[in-house]
Design an enzyme around this catalytic site. Structure first.
Site, PDB file in Angstrom:
ATOM      1  N   GLY A  46       0.857  -1.184   0.000  1.00 29.17           N
ATOM      2  CA  GLY A  46       0.000   0.000   0.000  1.00 29.17           C
ATOM      3  C   GLY A  46       0.891   1.230   0.000  1.00 29.17           C
ATOM      4  CG  LEU A  47      -0.711   5.367   0.082  1.00 26.15           C
ATOM      5  CD1 LEU A  47      -1.412   6.499   0.804  1.00 26.15           C
ATOM      6  CD2 LEU A  47      -0.048   5.893  -1.177  1.00 26.15           C
ATOM      7  CG  HIS A 270     -16.112   7.990   7.940  1.00 25.60           C
ATOM      8  ND1 HIS A 270     -17.190   8.668   7.438  1.00 25.60           N
ATOM      9  CD2 HIS A 270     -15.016   8.655   7.505  1.00 25.60           C
ATOM     10  CE1 HIS A 270     -16.749   9.688   6.715  1.00 25.60           C
ATOM     11  NE2 HIS A 270     -15.439   9.704   6.748  1.00 25.60           N
ATOM     12  NE  ARG A 334     -13.369  11.450   9.626  1.00 26.40           N
ATOM     13  CZ  ARG A 334     -12.397  10.940   8.875  1.00 26.40           C
ATOM     14  NH1 ARG A 334     -11.640   9.961   9.334  1.00 26.40           N
ATOM     15  NH2 ARG A 334     -12.189  11.387   7.664  1.00 26.40           N
TER      16      ARG A 334
END
Lengths: 642, 260
Positions: A46-47, A270, A334
């Protein structure tokens, strides 16, 4: 760890703003000709993993990168919509490294490590430069310069974005940098390869064991250092916004080899996801938080009101966020938005066929700005919503409900991003690091890339420098042979149980327990219940799961069996961690600990520390260690959004 | 299934089963009752649950994000890559697109460049080989100058983004009668070739990527099926861009110093 059992975070001395610069100078270097003598394994692309593997390859290390995907361009970083923060201060609106640092520590509800967060804010600016140079098409204004927006309630515009696909574009950038190193021969890429164990020799990580997901072959891989960039554990809830394959297995197997697991109870919800529609739902879909800029959230005032939204008159609607938080209204953070949605649904005022959502209403915005203006802003999101629900949000309000989205807990790491196992590192969402008890919007991409491009490539050299002249442990060493046998035995064990219920069946059941007991709000009684329910279901799972097929071919049930087994063990630890943390902070809300207004009540005197758990084998419970958190540069305060 | 908006429909599934790359394959027929609220892949999840309960091995198929962005999923549905809905990846297709009594044929992406791994899963690694051959801008971490040093005209940035939206799913190849990968390759060439940052390697990149593409995939004969099937609606214009650049590259890359 020192002799009192306190974890040493290895944060260098000196003033906060100078620590990283000074430390970069004081760390040992590996000269360019010697770098090629070191093997480094990076798990996950991934990143964090792709950027680390690419950068280490550029520096000249011999890198082996592993991903269980078919391509290193698939990891769930790709689904991040909103953007990436950086303290560039291009809009000239008062942002600075210190302000980004301050906002991140505060947003994390004062449960993160100051020195790490400051370093993150410092390197954030380099990430934007790097990504732009790679060709990441960030949004630009008409002068051709980069555009910024305010995100997640931040009071400055520091978020860089690429339409609603920032994660995708940044991952494609890191992926292309990685493929460039594959072409250069400095990175050896292994796709469809799942890491199933960390191997140690004399207490130090010396490699991993990997199962080829197509052939089933189990192979050992040796290196001087191992880096885990394997993401978060949100799928312990079964239903989450994570991708289907996201799992805790690599991190958990490392935990079982001695890496402490920190703050597992810190999970982020979220608020704007699409509610579940049936029992076979496989995952939840996030709708960008930006929708709350124009949408108004409400439920009917009356309980069990089954009328369509349009038939409910204005004076019978409860715009509960605007009512309770007049200053922030629909833009409260959130966690606050999520808990309030849960409260109204628990009261029986939820909307939709399953009464499991709240309205997010664009009627007023469309009347004010016109259909075209709203379509220009949110058109792609409205289309996505309609594709999934079959309802037209221009004509009737969206229905939303909170879902698990990100996990702040993870493998404990020191300032060098090394776990408690020497030679074993963890980066990105897989570590516990920089977000404390709550992550700010647009900060996940920043942290993953900071670790991979600009932190680990420096810190790893300091450790490797001492190993010059010692070759990596050969893969025919008994430590590898034993680990390979262990992984092969595990596969055969799953196949031989031959029970009656599928892996997914157990995963779904586990997810229900974790969501009900260790979800948006937790209490002592519920957590204690979880600690009897989870082991009971785990016992059934190991006795009654049915995994068909064989181990020498693509077998997706077999893959999932091992991952779900690890989720069971993690879930138990989450419950214990949540039980022991007798306070509320960020994403961890203990109902016993709230202010009279219903906000999270921290206990800084007793809980301003990281809880890091040490594994002692399956039959002995983990022990809880602490890393004390000290705040010399920010004043601890109570959040208020009235 | 507990009460939802959807109604339940009955469909007949003809699903491709194939034990491995070299094994013979064939269709298996299943009846499935399914809520119209379910996604297409949730329908396959339920089929697999049923198969497992009955002691039969589940159908192998790939998916991950289920949000249409990671590019992992993709099957032929009634002969169309990603199925009947425009601009929609398989994972975002929902059963409300089908009617009670429908027969649905489900096959893997069919292309010589994408050998079947098992059932509906294929090997798309040649797409990575194309990127590896030049689909990047050569800049080491730390070497970049300030991001605002080079303004990029908004129109160029926007068009580059349109190309960069490619998710690498391979539907373009599966939809093409020639199994050509022109749309995929041109999306990357267009993305990087339109940006000032991508100019230094523009010609060498184009030449290398096109020629790697041709090792694995067929030729383009301008059917346009690729763009039609593309979940991100990537435009055929990028293929024109790539062809133009390839021609120029062949001239510019000649090893005469004066021609460069």
């Amino acid at each position: 760890m020192d002799k009192n059992g306190i974890l040493d975070n290895k944060v260098p001395a000196g003033s906060l703003a100078d620590k990283w610069e000074n430390h970069k100078f004081s760390m040992k270097l590996v000269n360019p000709n010697n770098k090629r003598k070191f093997d480094v394994i990076v798990v996950g692309t991934g990143l964090a993993g792709a950027s680390a593997a690419a950068t280490l390859g550029e520096l000249g290390y011999r890198v082996k990168a592993f991903t269980f995907h078919d391509s290193p361009r698939r990891a769930h970083s790709i689904a991040a919509q909103g953007g990436i923060n950086a303290a560039k201060n291009y809009p000239n609106d008062g942002d600075s490294v210190h302000r980004l640092f301050y906002d991140t520590v505060k947003g994390g509800d004062y449960r993160s490590r100051e020195a790490n967060v400051h370093r993150l804010a410092e390197v954030s600016v380099n990430i934007i430069d790097q990504a732009t140079a790679q060709g990441v098409p960030f949004a630009r204004d008409y002068g051709g310069l980069l555009d910024n927006r305010s995100f997640g309630g931040a009071q400055v515009s520091r978020t860089f974005y690429a339409r609603g696909q920032t994660g995708q574009q940044l991952l494609i950038g890191a992926y292309s940098a990685l493929m460039r190193q594959v072409a250069a021969g400095s990175v050896e890429l292994h796709t469809r390869s799942e890491m199933l164990d960390v191997v140690k020799k004399d207490g130090r990580a010396c490699g991993i064991v990997v199962r080829d997901l197509i052939s089933g072959e189990v192979t050992p891989h040796s290196a001087h250092a191992v880096v885990l960039a394997t993401g978060g554990y949100g799928n312990v809830y079964f239903l989450s916004t994570n991708a289907m394959m996201c799992n805790v297995t690599a991190a958990w197997r490392a935990h079982k080899q001695g890496a402490f697991f920190a703050n597992p109870c810190y999970t982020q919800i979220h608020p704007t996801c699409i509610p579940t529609s049936d029992d076979f739902q496989s995952k939840l879909t996030l709708m960008s938080e930006s929708l709350r800029n124009d949408g108004r959230i409400w439920v009917p005032t009356a309980f069990d009101d089954a009328r369509a939204a349009a038939d409910i008159p204005e004076d019978e609607r409860d715009y509960y966020l605007e009512r309770k938080y007049p200053a922030f209204g629909n833009l409260v953070p959130r966690d606050v938005a999520s808990r309030n949605a849960k409260t109204v649904c628990d009261e029986g005022r939820g909307v939709g066929p399953l009464k499991n959502g709240v309205f997010l209403d664009f009627g007023a915005a469309i009347a004010r700005d016109g259909h075209a203006a709203i379509a220009a802003k949110y058109g792609n999101l409205f289309d996505m919503y309609q594709r999934i629900t079959g309802e037209n949000p221009y004509e009737q309000p969206m229905r939303i409900y909170p879902a698990i989205h990100y996990t702040m807990g993870g493998l404990w790491v020191d300032y060098h991003l090394m776990t408690t196992v020497p030679g074993l590192y963890s980066i990105g969402e897989a570590n516990f690091s920089d977000h404390g008890a709550n992550r700010l919007g647009a900060s996940a991409l920043m942290q993953g890339l900071a670790d991979g491009y600009f932190v680990l490539p420096y810190t790893i050299g300091d450790d490797l420098a001492d190993l010059l002249g010692s070759p990596a442990v050969p893969t025919d060493d008994p430590v590898f042979t034993a680990a390979v046998a262990g992984v092969e035995d595990e596969a055969n064990r799953w196949l031989s149980i031959n029970g009656t219920r599928s892996v997914d069946h157990f995963h779904r059941e586990l997810g229900r327990i974790v969501w009900d007991r260790i979800g948006m709000a937790r209490n002592k009684a519920g957590l204690e219940k979880a600690l009897t329910e989870i082991p009971a279901l785990k016992e059934e799972f190991h006795r009654d799961v049915r995994v068909l097929g064989s181990a020498d071919t693509l077998n997706q049930s077999l893959e999932k069996a091992g991952r779900v087994a690890d989720f069971f063990e993690l879930a138990e630890l989450m419950a214990r961690d949540a039980l022991e943390r007798e306070e509320s902070c960020g994403g961890h809300f203990r109902e016993e600990h709230q202010t009279p207004e219903g906000e999270a009540q921290r206990d800084d005197e007793n809980f301003a520390h990281v809880a890091a758990w040490e594994w002692h084998g399956g039959d002995t419970p983990q022990t809880r260690h602490r890393e004390e958190l000290t705040f010399d540069n920010v004043a601890l305060s109570q959040r208020s959004y009235k | 299934m507990s009460g939802s908006n959807g109604t339940t429909i009955n469909v007949t599934l003809k699903v491709w089963r194939q034990a491995g790359p070299d094994a013979p394959g064939g269709f298996e027929v299943h009846q499935q009752a399914i809520s119209t609220d379910a996604s297409f892949l949730e329908m396959l999840d339920q089929l697999n649950e049923q198969l497992n309960d009955d002691g039969n091995e589940p159908v192998a198929f790939e998916s991950d994000c289920r949000e249409g962005i990671c590019g992992t999923c993709g099957v032929m549905i009634n002969g169309r890559a990603h199925g009947p809905q425009k601009a929609t990846a398989t994972c975002q297709l929902h059963m409300r697109e089908f009617r009670d009594g429908d027969e649905i044929t489900i096959e893997p992406f069919r292309a010589a460049g994408f050998p079947v791994v098992r059932d509906l899963a294929v090997d798309r690694s040649p797409l990575d080989a194309i990127i590896e051959s030049g689909g990047y801008i050569s800049v080491n971490a730390g070497a970049a100058s300030d991001a605002n040093l080079t303004p990029v005209p908004k129109a160029a940035a926007d068009t580059a983004f349109d190309a960069a939206a490619c998710i690498g799913c391979g539907a373009c190849v599966a939809a093409c009668p020639n199994s050509a990968a022109q749309l995929f390759t041109s999306a990357k060439i267009g993305h990087l070739g339109l940006l000032p940052q991508g100019q230094a390697e523009r010609w060498s990149r184009t030449e290398a990527m096109v020629e790697t593409m041709e090792e694995f995939f067929g030729s383009c004969t301008n059917h346009g099926e690729c763009s039609e099937a593309c979940p991100k609606e990537i435009s055929l214009d990028f293929i024109a861009f790539m062809n133009r650049d390839y021609l120029k590259a062949k001239v510019k890359n000649r090893s005469l110093a004066g021609q460069r």
